[in-house]
Design a protein around this motif. Sequence first.
Motif, short mmCIF file in Angstrom:
data_model
loop_
_atom_site.label_atom_id
_atom_site.label_comp_id
_atom_site.label_asym_id
_atom_site.label_seq_id
_atom_site.Cartn_x
_atom_site.Cartn_y
_atom_site.Cartn_z
N GLU A 25 -13.00 0.32 -6.10
CA GLU A 25 -13.93 -0.78 -6.41
C GLU A 25 -13.98 -1.83 -5.32
O GLU A 25 -15.05 -2.30 -4.94
N THR A 26 -12.80 -2.20 -4.81
CA THR A 26 -12.75 -3.33 -3.88
C THR A 26 -12.46 -2.94 -2.44
O THR A 26 -12.65 -3.74 -1.53
N GLY A 27 -11.96 -1.71 -2.25
CA GLY A 27 -11.56 -1.29 -0.91
C GLY A 27 -10.21 -1.85 -0.51
O GLY A 27 -9.77 -1.67 0.64
N GLU A 28 -9.52 -2.53 -1.43
CA GLU A 28 -8.20 -3.09 -1.15
C GLU A 28 -7.17 -1.99 -0.92
O GLU A 28 -7.24 -0.92 -1.53
N SER A 29 -6.23 -2.27 -0.07
CA SER A 29 -5.13 -1.34 0.17
C SER A 29 -4.19 -1.32 -1.04
O SER A 29 -3.89 -2.37 -1.62
N LEU A 30 -3.74 -0.13 -1.42
CA LEU A 30 -2.79 0.02 -2.52
C LEU A 30 -1.40 0.39 -2.01
O LEU A 30 -0.51 0.70 -2.79
N SER A 31 -1.22 0.34 -0.70
CA SER A 31 0.00 0.85 -0.10
C SER A 31 1.26 0.10 -0.53
O SER A 31 2.34 0.67 -0.59
N ASP A 32 1.11 -1.22 -0.86
CA ASP A 32 2.30 -1.98 -1.25
C ASP A 32 2.34 -2.27 -2.75
O ASP A 32 3.20 -3.02 -3.22
N THR A 33 1.42 -1.67 -3.51
CA THR A 33 1.34 -1.93 -4.95
C THR A 33 2.64 -1.59 -5.66
O THR A 33 3.19 -2.39 -6.43
N GLU A 34 3.15 -0.40 -5.40
CA GLU A 34 4.37 0.03 -6.09
C GLU A 34 5.56 -0.82 -5.68
O GLU A 34 6.43 -1.14 -6.51
N ALA A 35 5.61 -1.21 -4.42
CA ALA A 35 6.72 -2.05 -3.94
C ALA A 35 6.74 -3.40 -4.64
O ALA A 35 7.80 -3.92 -5.01
N VAL A 36 5.55 -3.97 -4.84
CA VAL A 36 5.45 -5.26 -5.53
C VAL A 36 5.97 -5.14 -6.96
O VAL A 36 6.74 -6.00 -7.43
N LEU A 37 5.57 -4.08 -7.66
CA LEU A 37 6.00 -3.89 -9.04
C LEU A 37 7.49 -3.59 -9.12
O LEU A 37 8.19 -4.11 -9.99
N ASN A 38 7.98 -2.74 -8.21
CA ASN A 38 9.42 -2.42 -8.19
C ASN A 38 10.27 -3.66 -8.00
O ASN A 38 11.33 -3.82 -8.61
N LYS A 39 9.80 -4.57 -7.15
CA LYS A 39 10.53 -5.81 -6.88
C LYS A 39 10.73 -6.62 -8.16
O LYS A 39 11.74 -7.31 -8.32
N LEU A 40 9.76 -6.50 -9.08
CA LEU A 40 9.82 -7.26 -10.33
C LEU A 40 10.37 -6.42 -11.48
O LEU A 40 10.31 -6.83 -12.65
#
Length: 249
Positions: A145-160
């Motif tokens: 939808e947005t063209g945003e990168s998802l490369s760090d999505t899992e890392a952000v969630l794992n951190k929390l």
Amino acid sequence: TTTKSVAEAASEFLRMGESVETTNELIKSSQVLAKTGMIESSDAAGFIVSSLKGYQLEAKDSIDVVSKLTAVDLEAAVSAGGLAEALSQCADIANHSGTSMDRLIGYAAAMGETTRESMSVVGNSMKSIYSRLSNLKIGKFVDDETGESLSDTEAVLNKLGIQLRDTQNVYRDFDDVLNDIGARWNNFTQAEQNEISVAMAGTVQKERFLALMNNWTNALQYSEAAADSAGLALERYGVYQDSIEAKTN
């Protein structure tokens, strides 16, 4: 009801490739949804078929689906017709993401009554969220939808402390991930809640995801109402049958 209304529903089902036998069953369910959900018969027909196909259900299950929608209509500030529209837009991808129909209806109801946006917008929003996570599963690190990168999505969630995977190659069901987030939501700081929302839903859908999580208890309540709804659609239709409109038709 009127012959015209029945004919419109029948035409819609047959156009979709349904057999005469299943069409007769679906007509009954669509008429109940049309009256209890206050929508056109042709719209009710389309919403029901999309939802059934999304969850791989049969025509005989259609009245149970209408009962679920009707039950949540009575609990939440959204209509059965609106819920049916939202469900029809994201049923297939939600099912494949590990979301039960009861939960999907609960999510849509909580998001819809909080944002006060049309249920069409809510359905598309949920479809975008599921699509985002589906891209991660197949190794596509760009939001459609947005063209945003998802490369760090899992890392952000794992951190929390939010895990998207059970093992290296097996992703968890969407409902299980949301259960973890919902159980701890009030313990996160506002900044952390924003981080989670952007990671799960992207910048465009962030506010709608926040609306869902801020009303997580209601979403679960509506899901339970959907699960315990057997027979309610026909009960509500009985009320309609006593109306002046029904008598006139």
